[in-house]
Motif scaffolding. Sequence first.
Motif, PDB file in Angstrom:
ATOM      1  N   GLN A 112      -6.526 -11.918  35.106  1.00 33.68           N
ATOM      2  CA  GLN A 112      -7.749 -11.186  34.736  1.00 33.68           C
ATOM      3  C   GLN A 112      -7.453 -10.123  33.694  1.00 33.68           C
ATOM      4  O   GLN A 112      -8.227  -9.929  32.759  1.00 33.68           O
ATOM      5  N   ASN A 113      -6.345  -9.413  33.833  1.00 35.96           N
ATOM      6  CA  ASN A 113      -5.977  -8.387  32.856  1.00 35.96           C
ATOM      7  C   ASN A 113      -5.734  -9.012  31.483  1.00 35.96           C
ATOM      8  O   ASN A 113      -6.182  -8.475  30.465  1.00 35.96           O
ATOM      9  N   GLN A 114      -5.046 -10.146  31.442  1.00 40.10           N
ATOM     10  CA  GLN A 114      -4.812 -10.823  30.167  1.00 40.10           C
ATOM     11  C   GLN A 114      -6.129 -11.227  29.513  1.00 40.10           C
ATOM     12  O   GLN A 114      -6.322 -11.041  28.303  1.00 40.10           O
ATOM     13  N   ILE A 115      -7.048 -11.783  30.309  1.00 39.80           N
ATOM     14  CA  ILE A 115      -8.348 -12.210  29.770  1.00 39.80           C
ATOM     15  C   ILE A 115      -9.107 -11.002  29.214  1.00 39.80           C
ATOM     16  O   ILE A 115      -9.665 -11.067  28.111  1.00 39.80           O
ATOM     17  N   GLU A 116      -9.114  -9.895  29.957  1.00 36.93           N
ATOM     18  CA  GLU A 116      -9.824  -8.698  29.496  1.00 36.93           C
ATOM     19  C   GLU A 116      -9.252  -8.182  28.177  1.00 36.93           C
ATOM     20  O   GLU A 116     -10.007  -7.820  27.260  1.00 36.93           O
ATOM     21  N   ILE A 117      -7.935  -8.147  28.053  1.00 36.46           N
ATOM     22  CA  ILE A 117      -7.289  -7.679  26.820  1.00 36.46           C
ATOM     23  C   ILE A 117      -7.662  -8.583  25.647  1.00 36.46           C
ATOM     24  O   ILE A 117      -8.017  -8.114  24.563  1.00 36.46           O
ATOM     25  N   ILE A 118      -7.590  -9.895  25.874  1.00 35.85           N
ATOM     26  CA  ILE A 118      -7.868 -10.830  24.784  1.00 35.85           C
ATOM     27  C   ILE A 118      -9.350 -10.838  24.426  1.00 35.85           C
ATOM     28  O   ILE A 118      -9.702 -10.924  23.240  1.00 35.85           O
ATOM     29  N   GLU A 119     -10.241 -10.745  25.415  1.00 39.46           N
ATOM     30  CA  GLU A 119     -11.673 -10.687  25.105  1.00 39.46           C
ATOM     31  C   GLU A 119     -12.018  -9.419  24.330  1.00 39.46           C
ATOM     32  O   GLU A 119     -12.850  -9.449  23.420  1.00 39.46           O
ATOM     33  N   LYS A 120     -11.365  -8.309  24.662  1.00 31.92           N
ATOM     34  CA  LYS A 120     -11.586  -7.070  23.903  1.00 31.92           C
ATOM     35  C   LYS A 120     -11.123  -7.257  22.465  1.00 31.92           C
ATOM     36  O   LYS A 120     -11.790  -6.826  21.526  1.00 31.92           O
ATOM     37  N   ASP A 154      -9.751 -23.422  16.313  1.00 28.28           N
ATOM     38  CA  ASP A 154      -9.495 -22.781  15.030  1.00 28.28           C
ATOM     39  C   ASP A 154      -8.269 -21.874  15.076  1.00 28.28           C
ATOM     40  O   ASP A 154      -7.573 -21.703  14.089  1.00 28.28           O
ATOM     41  N   MET A 155      -8.022 -21.248  16.238  1.00 29.80           N
ATOM     42  CA  MET A 155      -6.891 -20.336  16.401  1.00 29.80           C
ATOM     43  C   MET A 155      -6.561 -20.202  17.878  1.00 29.80           C
ATOM     44  O   MET A 155      -7.380 -20.510  18.729  1.00 29.80           O
ATOM     45  N   VAL A 156      -5.337 -19.742  18.153  1.00 24.77           N
ATOM     46  CA  VAL A 156      -4.896 -19.475  19.525  1.00 24.77           C
ATOM     47  C   VAL A 156      -4.554 -17.999  19.616  1.00 24.77           C
ATOM     48  O   VAL A 156      -3.860 -17.461  18.753  1.00 24.77           O
ATOM     49  N   ILE A 157      -5.039 -17.358  20.680  1.00 26.04           N
ATOM     50  CA  ILE A 157      -4.776 -15.935  20.884  1.00 26.04           C
ATOM     51  C   ILE A 157      -4.154 -15.766  22.268  1.00 26.04           C
ATOM     52  O   ILE A 157      -4.649 -16.310  23.251  1.00 26.04           O
ATOM     53  N   VAL A 158      -3.032 -15.021  22.337  1.00 21.58           N
ATOM     54  CA  VAL A 158      -2.350 -14.726  23.596  1.00 21.58           C
ATOM     55  C   VAL A 158      -2.110 -13.225  23.695  1.00 21.58           C
ATOM     56  O   VAL A 158      -2.090 -12.523  22.679  1.00 21.58           O
ATOM     57  N   LYS A 159      -1.947 -12.725  24.928  1.00 24.41           N
ATOM     58  CA  LYS A 159      -1.649 -11.305  25.129  1.00 24.41           C
ATOM     59  C   LYS A 159      -0.318 -10.958  24.476  1.00 24.41           C
ATOM     60  O   LYS A 159      -0.189  -9.962  23.784  1.00 24.41           O
ATOM     61  N   ASP A 160       0.689 -11.773  24.722  1.00 29.16           N
ATOM     62  CA  ASP A 160       1.981 -11.651  24.052  1.00 29.16           C
ATOM     63  C   ASP A 160       2.669 -13.008  24.119  1.00 29.16           C
ATOM     64  O   ASP A 160       2.254 -13.888  24.870  1.00 29.16           O
ATOM     65  N   MET A 161       3.683 -13.185  23.330  1.00 31.62           N
ATOM     66  CA  MET A 161       4.297 -14.503  23.196  1.00 31.62           C
ATOM     67  C   MET A 161       4.957 -14.982  24.484  1.00 31.62           C
ATOM     68  O   MET A 161       5.092 -16.185  24.696  1.00 31.62           O
ATOM     69  N   SER A 162       5.325 -14.079  25.389  1.00 34.40           N
ATOM     70  CA  SER A 162       5.910 -14.522  26.655  1.00 34.40           C
ATOM     71  C   SER A 162       4.892 -15.261  27.511  1.00 34.40           C
ATOM     72  O   SER A 162       5.251 -16.061  28.368  1.00 34.40           O
ATOM     73  N   ARG A 163       3.590 -14.991  27.300  1.00 37.29           N
ATOM     74  CA  ARG A 163       2.553 -15.718  28.024  1.00 37.29           C
ATOM     75  C   ARG A 163       2.450 -17.150  27.503  1.00 37.29           C
ATOM     76  O   ARG A 163       2.151 -18.065  28.250  1.00 37.29           O
ATOM     77  N   PHE A 164       2.725 -17.344  26.233  1.00 38.80           N
ATOM     78  CA  PHE A 164       2.681 -18.677  25.642  1.00 38.80           C
ATOM     79  C   PHE A 164       3.819 -19.536  26.191  1.00 38.80           C
ATOM     80  O   PHE A 164       3.615 -20.689  26.549  1.00 38.80           O
ATOM     81  N   GLY A 165       5.017 -18.968  26.263  1.00 34.51           N
ATOM     82  CA  GLY A 165       6.151 -19.710  26.800  1.00 34.51           C
ATOM     83  C   GLY A 165       7.411 -18.877  26.793  1.00 34.51           C
ATOM     84  O   GLY A 165       7.535 -17.920  26.032  1.00 34.51           O
TER      85      GLY A 165
END
Length: 110
Positions: free
Chosen positions: A33-41, A82-93
């Motif tokens: 939820q925190n990651q989603i909130e940061i990215i939605e902001k 069109d694009m990918v957005i992550v909180k930080d790259m460690s979330r990606f992998g």
Amino acid sequence: MNRQYNNQGEKWAALYVRLSRDDENEGDSNSIQNQIEIIEKYCDNHGISCYKVYKDDGFSGTSFKRPGFLEMMADIEAGLVDMVIVKDMSRFGRNYLEVGLYTELHWTRA
């Protein structure tokens, strides 16, 4: 689907979030939820209004065989994202060599 997702031929931003069982020990800062909130902001602040959240809750970042990640990759390969957005790259992998293969194009971090 997210409230912002639109299925009328319009491309969207992929908001990718992931939390492994090991990450839970780090506290709420990495919660889904925190990651989603940061990215939605981030999206709100940058005028990104069409997006879809892809989630992998409880999956290690050392493997890319995660359901949310595979769904996102299928949408990318289909030309829908069109694009990918992550909180930080460690979330990606966590396998940084493989992350590098995926991130040759432009990526945005929130």
